[in-house]
Design a protein around this motif. Structure first.
Motif, short mmCIF file in Angstrom:
data_model
loop_
_atom_site.label_atom_id
_atom_site.label_comp_id
_atom_site.label_asym_id
_atom_site.label_seq_id
_atom_site.Cartn_x
_atom_site.Cartn_y
_atom_site.Cartn_z
N VAL A 250 12.78 57.21 37.15
CA VAL A 250 12.98 56.72 38.52
C VAL A 250 14.48 56.60 38.80
O VAL A 250 15.23 56.07 37.97
CB VAL A 250 12.29 55.35 38.72
CG1 VAL A 250 12.63 54.76 40.08
CG2 VAL A 250 10.78 55.50 38.58
N PRO A 251 14.96 57.09 39.95
CA PRO A 251 16.38 56.99 40.28
C PRO A 251 16.88 55.55 40.22
O PRO A 251 16.18 54.62 40.63
CB PRO A 251 16.46 57.55 41.71
CG PRO A 251 15.28 58.46 41.81
CD PRO A 251 14.21 57.82 40.99
N ALA A 281 11.06 51.66 44.74
CA ALA A 281 11.00 52.96 44.07
C ALA A 281 10.09 52.90 42.85
O ALA A 281 9.32 53.85 42.58
CB ALA A 281 12.40 53.40 43.66
N VAL A 282 10.13 51.80 42.10
CA VAL A 282 9.26 51.63 40.94
C VAL A 282 7.80 51.59 41.39
O VAL A 282 6.93 52.26 40.81
CB VAL A 282 9.63 50.36 40.16
CG1 VAL A 282 8.54 49.98 39.16
CG2 VAL A 282 10.97 50.55 39.44
N GLY A 283 7.52 50.81 42.43
CA GLY A 283 6.16 50.73 42.93
C GLY A 283 5.63 52.07 43.41
O GLY A 283 4.47 52.42 43.15
N HIS A 287 2.44 54.13 41.89
CA HIS A 287 1.33 54.48 42.78
C HIS A 287 1.09 55.98 42.79
O HIS A 287 -0.06 56.45 42.73
CB HIS A 287 1.64 53.99 44.20
CG HIS A 287 0.57 54.29 45.20
ND1 HIS A 287 -0.63 53.61 45.25
CD2 HIS A 287 0.52 55.23 46.19
CE1 HIS A 287 -1.37 54.10 46.21
NE2 HIS A 287 -0.70 55.09 46.81
N GLY A 288 2.18 56.75 42.86
CA GLY A 288 2.05 58.21 42.89
C GLY A 288 1.45 58.77 41.61
O GLY A 288 0.78 59.83 41.65
N ALA A 289 1.66 58.08 40.49
CA ALA A 289 1.11 58.55 39.21
C ALA A 289 -0.26 57.93 38.92
O ALA A 289 -0.82 58.16 37.84
CB ALA A 289 2.08 58.20 38.08
N ASP A 295 0.77 41.85 37.74
CA ASP A 295 1.89 40.89 37.63
C ASP A 295 3.24 41.54 37.86
O ASP A 295 4.22 41.25 37.16
CB ASP A 295 1.89 40.20 36.26
CG ASP A 295 0.65 39.36 36.03
OD1 ASP A 295 0.00 38.99 37.02
OD2 ASP A 295 0.33 39.09 34.86
N MET A 296 3.32 42.39 38.85
CA MET A 296 4.60 43.04 39.14
C MET A 296 5.44 42.15 40.04
O MET A 296 4.99 41.66 41.07
CB MET A 296 4.36 44.39 39.83
CG MET A 296 5.62 45.16 40.15
SD MET A 296 5.26 46.83 40.75
CE MET A 296 6.87 47.31 41.37
#
Length: 316
Positions: A250-251, A281-283, A287-289, A295-296
């Motif tokens: 992730v960038p 970006a992490v979320g 989601h895309g994967a 617990d994020m």
């Protein structure tokens, strides 16, 4: 804006020990400054100099424009001071002690009556007014110390460890009192309780070996934590390797660390580059994967981390 507290190139030497080393800072009206540092950093010495209890070896401090050395009486009239440990006259009652303080400050009888009543109400001393101070709990003794500091409604408050040893309810009372006065006064609060900085302070100054090593708002100091804006999340143990590989790509992600194994799950800490906000970006990547998480949350970073990073090995 002219600062109410203006510390200029302070030095204080005790024999071979340099306790305060060319220290300069200022505090404006409406500002609560958290004054932090390890034991022996020079915090109490600096506060005693500002309050006029000891003289500096070099430099000076101005209180409301009055030099604490050349015009000490005028400066001290504008100061309320609670020394470390809040020393008091144990054979007096709180009411008698506060009346004595009013007499020392040359208040008229009417001024004294109003000042004592106001101070008693603000720190909630009614139930112990007529008991000897040396029979009171630590919490009530600390309240008496605070009452004498605010009894003349000073423009400047210097509070050295005002909540040390107090229970949570007593700490809450003191913090609420500081907050209630913070808009109209310049307040310095020395503390080892870093949560207190977030609770009551507009700004924090960290010193080590008598020198400033950090100065900023609580959020600015949080931003110096390596975990500032990191993302904490849980994935299943079976998905850990895939999640780590995905998140490292992730960038603006600097690192991904598995920090805890809990009941078949792994808690990951995803650290950003240069404190960048990476939660969205992490979320989106997860989601895309189609990678399920629990617990994020976004991590602010702790002042403990910052405190250690700026005070450990400074000049050692």
């Amino acid at each position: 804006m002219t600062p109410l507290i203006d510390v200029r190139s302070l030095r204080k030497r005790f024999g071979a020990v340099l306790a305060v080393d060319d220290l300069s800072f200022s505090v404006n009206r409406g500002e609560v400054l958290g004054f932090l540092g390890p034991n022996g950093a020079g915090k109490s010495t600096t506060m005693r100099i500002i309050a006029g209890f000891i003289a500096p070896t070099a430099g000076t401090a101005l209180v409301c424009g009055e030099d604490i050395q050349s015009n000490p009486v005028a400066a001290k009239r504008r100061i309320g001071y609670v020394p470390e440990g809040s020393p008091l006259y144990g054979d007096m009652t709180p009411e008698g002690f506060l009346k004595f303080i009013c007499d020392v400050r040359q208040m008229s009888r009417e001024e004294r009556r109003k000042a004592v009543a106001t101070a008693i109400d603000r720190v909630q001393l009614d139930e112990v007014l007529h008991r000897r101070i040396d029979t009171l709990s630590k919490g009530f003794r600390r309240r008496v110390g605070l009452a004498q500091a605010i009894i003349h409604d000073p423009d400047v408050l210097i509070l050295d460890e005002p909540t040390d040893g107090l229970d949570p309810n007593q700490k809450h009372l003191v913090r609420e009192l500081i907050r209630s006065m913070g808009d109209t006064k310049a307040i310095i609060v020395s503390t080892h309780i870093l949560e207190e900085v977030d609770a009551v302070c507009d700004r924090a100054l960290i010193i080590d070996r008598g020198r400033v090593v950090a100065d900023g708002t609580p959020m600015q100091l949080h931003a110096r934590s390596p975990d500032f804006n990191a993302v904490s999340l849980k994935v299943t143990k079976a998905e850990t390797d895939r999640a780590v590989k995905l998140l490292r790509a992730v960038p603006k992600v600097a690192s991904v660390e598995a920090v805890e194994q809990i009941h078949g799950s792994t808690r990951l800490l995803v650290r950003p580059q240069d404190g960048e906000f990476i939660a969205e970006a992490v979320g989106a990547a997860l989601h895309g994967a189609h990678l399920a998480t629990t617990d994020m949350n976004n991590v602010v970073g702790t002042l403990d981390d910052v405190f250690r990073s700026v005070t450990l090995n400074q000049g050692r």
